[in-house]
Design a protein around this motif. Structure first.
Motif, PDB file in Angstrom:
ATOM      1  N   PHE A 259       0.825  -1.214   0.000  1.00  0.00           N
ATOM      2  CA  PHE A 259       0.000   0.000   0.000  1.00  0.00           C
ATOM      3  C   PHE A 259       0.854   1.257   0.000  1.00  0.00           C
ATOM      4  O   PHE A 259       0.403   2.346  -0.366  1.00  0.00           O
ATOM      5  CB  PHE A 259      -0.931   0.002   1.218  1.00  0.00           C
ATOM      6  CG  PHE A 259      -0.254   0.302   2.525  1.00  0.00           C
ATOM      7  CD1 PHE A 259      -0.193   1.603   3.009  1.00  0.00           C
ATOM      8  CD2 PHE A 259       0.326  -0.716   3.269  1.00  0.00           C
ATOM      9  CE1 PHE A 259       0.432   1.881   4.201  1.00  0.00           C
ATOM     10  CE2 PHE A 259       0.946  -0.431   4.474  1.00  0.00           C
ATOM     11  CZ  PHE A 259       1.005   0.864   4.926  1.00  0.00           C
ATOM     12  N   LEU A 260       2.119   1.133   0.393  1.00  0.00           N
ATOM     13  CA  LEU A 260       3.000   2.292   0.425  1.00  0.00           C
ATOM     14  C   LEU A 260       3.363   2.779  -0.969  1.00  0.00           C
ATOM     15  O   LEU A 260       3.865   3.896  -1.130  1.00  0.00           O
ATOM     16  CB  LEU A 260       4.277   1.964   1.201  1.00  0.00           C
ATOM     17  CG  LEU A 260       4.090   1.637   2.683  1.00  0.00           C
ATOM     18  CD1 LEU A 260       5.402   1.198   3.309  1.00  0.00           C
ATOM     19  CD2 LEU A 260       3.533   2.843   3.428  1.00  0.00           C
ATOM     20  N   SER A 261       3.126   1.950  -1.984  1.00  0.00           N
ATOM     21  CA  SER A 261       3.416   2.356  -3.357  1.00  0.00           C
ATOM     22  C   SER A 261       2.204   2.972  -4.044  1.00  0.00           C
ATOM     23  O   SER A 261       2.289   3.388  -5.204  1.00  0.00           O
ATOM     24  CB  SER A 261       3.898   1.138  -4.168  1.00  0.00           C
ATOM     25  OG  SER A 261       2.872   0.158  -4.242  1.00  0.00           O
ATOM     26  N   LEU A 262       1.076   3.028  -3.344  1.00  0.00           N
ATOM     27  CA  LEU A 262      -0.109   3.667  -3.908  1.00  0.00           C
ATOM     28  C   LEU A 262       0.073   5.178  -3.910  1.00  0.00           C
ATOM     29  O   LEU A 262       0.741   5.740  -3.052  1.00  0.00           O
ATOM     30  CB  LEU A 262      -1.353   3.282  -3.097  1.00  0.00           C
ATOM     31  CG  LEU A 262      -1.681   1.787  -3.031  1.00  0.00           C
ATOM     32  CD1 LEU A 262      -2.891   1.545  -2.129  1.00  0.00           C
ATOM     33  CD2 LEU A 262      -1.944   1.235  -4.435  1.00  0.00           C
ATOM     34  N   GLN A 263      -0.529   5.840  -4.866  1.00  0.00           N
ATOM     35  CA  GLN A 263      -0.334   7.282  -5.031  1.00  0.00           C
ATOM     36  C   GLN A 263      -0.712   8.097  -3.794  1.00  0.00           C
ATOM     37  O   GLN A 263       0.021   9.018  -3.423  1.00  0.00           O
ATOM     38  CB  GLN A 263      -1.110   7.774  -6.257  1.00  0.00           C
ATOM     39  CG  GLN A 263      -0.481   7.393  -7.583  1.00  0.00           C
ATOM     40  CD  GLN A 263       0.948   7.897  -7.716  1.00  0.00           C
ATOM     41  OE1 GLN A 263       1.250   9.047  -7.383  1.00  0.00           O
ATOM     42  NE2 GLN A 263       1.840   7.046  -8.178  1.00  0.00           N
ATOM     43  N   PRO A 264      -1.837   7.816  -3.121  1.00  0.00           N
ATOM     44  CA  PRO A 264      -2.143   8.594  -1.914  1.00  0.00           C
ATOM     45  C   PRO A 264      -1.065   8.465  -0.842  1.00  0.00           C
ATOM     46  O   PRO A 264      -0.716   9.449  -0.181  1.00  0.00           O
ATOM     47  CB  PRO A 264      -3.477   7.999  -1.441  1.00  0.00           C
ATOM     48  CG  PRO A 264      -4.095   7.436  -2.680  1.00  0.00           C
ATOM     49  CD  PRO A 264      -2.944   6.909  -3.474  1.00  0.00           C
ATOM     50  N   ALA A 265      -0.532   7.241  -0.681  1.00  0.00           N
ATOM     51  CA  ALA A 265       0.520   7.028   0.313  1.00  0.00           C
ATOM     52  C   ALA A 265       1.798   7.753  -0.090  1.00  0.00           C
ATOM     53  O   ALA A 265       2.492   8.334   0.761  1.00  0.00           O
ATOM     54  CB  ALA A 265       0.790   5.539   0.486  1.00  0.00           C
ATOM     55  N   ILE A 266       2.119   7.720  -1.369  1.00  0.00           N
ATOM     56  CA  ILE A 266       3.309   8.421  -1.855  1.00  0.00           C
ATOM     57  C   ILE A 266       3.172   9.924  -1.627  1.00  0.00           C
ATOM     58  O   ILE A 266       4.117  10.603  -1.200  1.00  0.00           O
ATOM     59  CB  ILE A 266       3.536   8.122  -3.349  1.00  0.00           C
ATOM     60  CG1 ILE A 266       3.922   6.645  -3.537  1.00  0.00           C
ATOM     61  CG2 ILE A 266       4.614   9.034  -3.926  1.00  0.00           C
ATOM     62  CD1 ILE A 266       4.045   6.225  -4.981  1.00  0.00           C
ATOM     63  N   PHE A 267       1.973  10.450  -1.893  1.00  0.00           N
ATOM     64  CA  PHE A 267       1.737  11.879  -1.689  1.00  0.00           C
ATOM     65  C   PHE A 267       1.923  12.261  -0.223  1.00  0.00           C
ATOM     66  O   PHE A 267       2.609  13.244   0.089  1.00  0.00           O
ATOM     67  CB  PHE A 267       0.326  12.253  -2.149  1.00  0.00           C
ATOM     68  CG  PHE A 267      -0.069  13.661  -1.809  1.00  0.00           C
ATOM     69  CD1 PHE A 267       0.401  14.720  -2.560  1.00  0.00           C
ATOM     70  CD2 PHE A 267      -0.893  13.922  -0.712  1.00  0.00           C
ATOM     71  CE1 PHE A 267       0.070  16.029  -2.245  1.00  0.00           C
ATOM     72  CE2 PHE A 267      -1.235  15.221  -0.385  1.00  0.00           C
ATOM     73  CZ  PHE A 267      -0.755  16.279  -1.151  1.00  0.00           C
TER      74      PHE A 267
END
Length: 330
Positions: A259-267
């Protein structure tokens, strides 16, 4: 986000303050990795190391301090403004945690603590002090005990954890705010650098990652301001963070870290430092301007405001300074 949600919704994310401990472990891991990598190549320079820390931490921090003082001049009561000035001086001198240890007799969760818009800078004081002492100590230890550095780190970390637990009831405020009682959290992350890379099969890596994630999430949801903390109660969070990072070091996919590679997490990751800096002053000033308790609509609006301001801070303050060369800074 655990810390931010705890501050905006303390009755929901009751133990979100453990997010700071996650941050300490990550910081210990990343800084040690940089030190070991650069020193092994003969490229390490104290000047360059501290210049990067300056570019990383101080521009956004100073912007927040100046903004808080400017707004606080019109919003805060005289006694609260004076306490904020002391916190600001502590933050500038890398000792905000020491200031709060002296000022807050009842600790981080005291009623008067919630009225200081720079309270959250205590964790930066701990981190900055770690940066001052640890690099030289680590390089000396690596030179003297090259084959036993893992054991040396473990011994120092164990002593730090022991005194943290031993004094948690008698000197709870000091244990919460001061580096000697928090050092073991950084060291836990540092030890990962010297650990063998993960070779477990995907099932074991997923179990490790899942247990690590639970070690963070359960305390964040179950702990309360009344929990004796840090001491041994911080161990699940620290061990969970170590496990999660370890699982994520594998080249094989791990569900708990995917889940850390999902865009919201990256943001959130990109703006996390600015979000940490800006969100607490917004919470405090809202308490002065609006009559508490704040409605859910107001809380959501303030949270969105914090995210927007954090993005602007990351884009126009953090990023330009981080991209400057060493000669532009020192």
């Amino acid at each position: 986000m655990a810390v931010v949600l705890h501050h905006f919704m303390p009755d929901v994310v009751t133990g979100g303050y453990v997010g700071v401990d996650v941050f300490f472990v990550i910081s210990g891991f990343l800084i040690t990795k940089i030190l070991v990598s650069e020193s092994s190549k003969g490229e390490f320079s104290f000047r360059a190391f501290y210049a990067r820390r300056v570019r990383r931490l101080l521009p956004a921090l100073f912007t927040v301090i100046f903004s808080v003082i400017a707004v606080g001049w019109f919003v805060l009561l005289p006694s609260d403004l004076l306490a904020t000035f002391r916190a600001a001086m502590g933050a500038v001198l890398f000792g905000a945690n020491v200031v709060f240890w002296r000022d807050l007799q009842e600790g981080y969760f005291a009623a008067d603590a919630k009225l200081n818009p720079l309270l959250h800078t205590w964790s930066l004081g701990v981190e900055e002090q770690f940066y001052l002492f640890f690099p030289l100590a680590l390089l000396i230890a690596v030179r003297i005990f090259p084959r036993y550095i893992g054991y040396v780190l473990f011994l120092v970390g164990a002593i730090s954890l022991w005194i943290s637990q031993w004094w948690i009831n008698s000197y709870s405020v000091a244990v919460f705010f001061l580096l000697p009682f928090r050092a073991w959290e950084f060291i836990a992350g540092a030890m990962l650098v010297f650990a063998a890379p993960p070779k477990a099969n995907p099932v074991k890596l997923n179990v490790i990652g899942a247990l690590g994630l639970l070690g963070i999430l359960i305390p964040a949801c179950v702990y309360t301001p009344g929990t004796a903390f840090p001491g041994l109660s911080a161990l699940p969070v620290v061990a969970g963070t170590v496990a999660l990072i370890y699982a994520g070091l594998s080249e094989k996919p791990v569900v708990a870290t995917s889940f850390l590679s999902l865009q919201p997490a990256i943001f959130i990751g990109l703006v996390s430092y600015s979000l940490y800096l800006w969100h607490w002053p917004i919470v405090v000033f809202a308490r002065f301007v609006m009559e508490p308790p704040l409605s859910k609509t107001i809380v959501v609006a303030l949270l969105l405001l914090a995210i927007v301001i954090s993005w602007l801070s990351w884009k126009y303050i953090e990023t330009p300074f981080r991209r400057r060369t060493l000669n532009n800074i020192v």
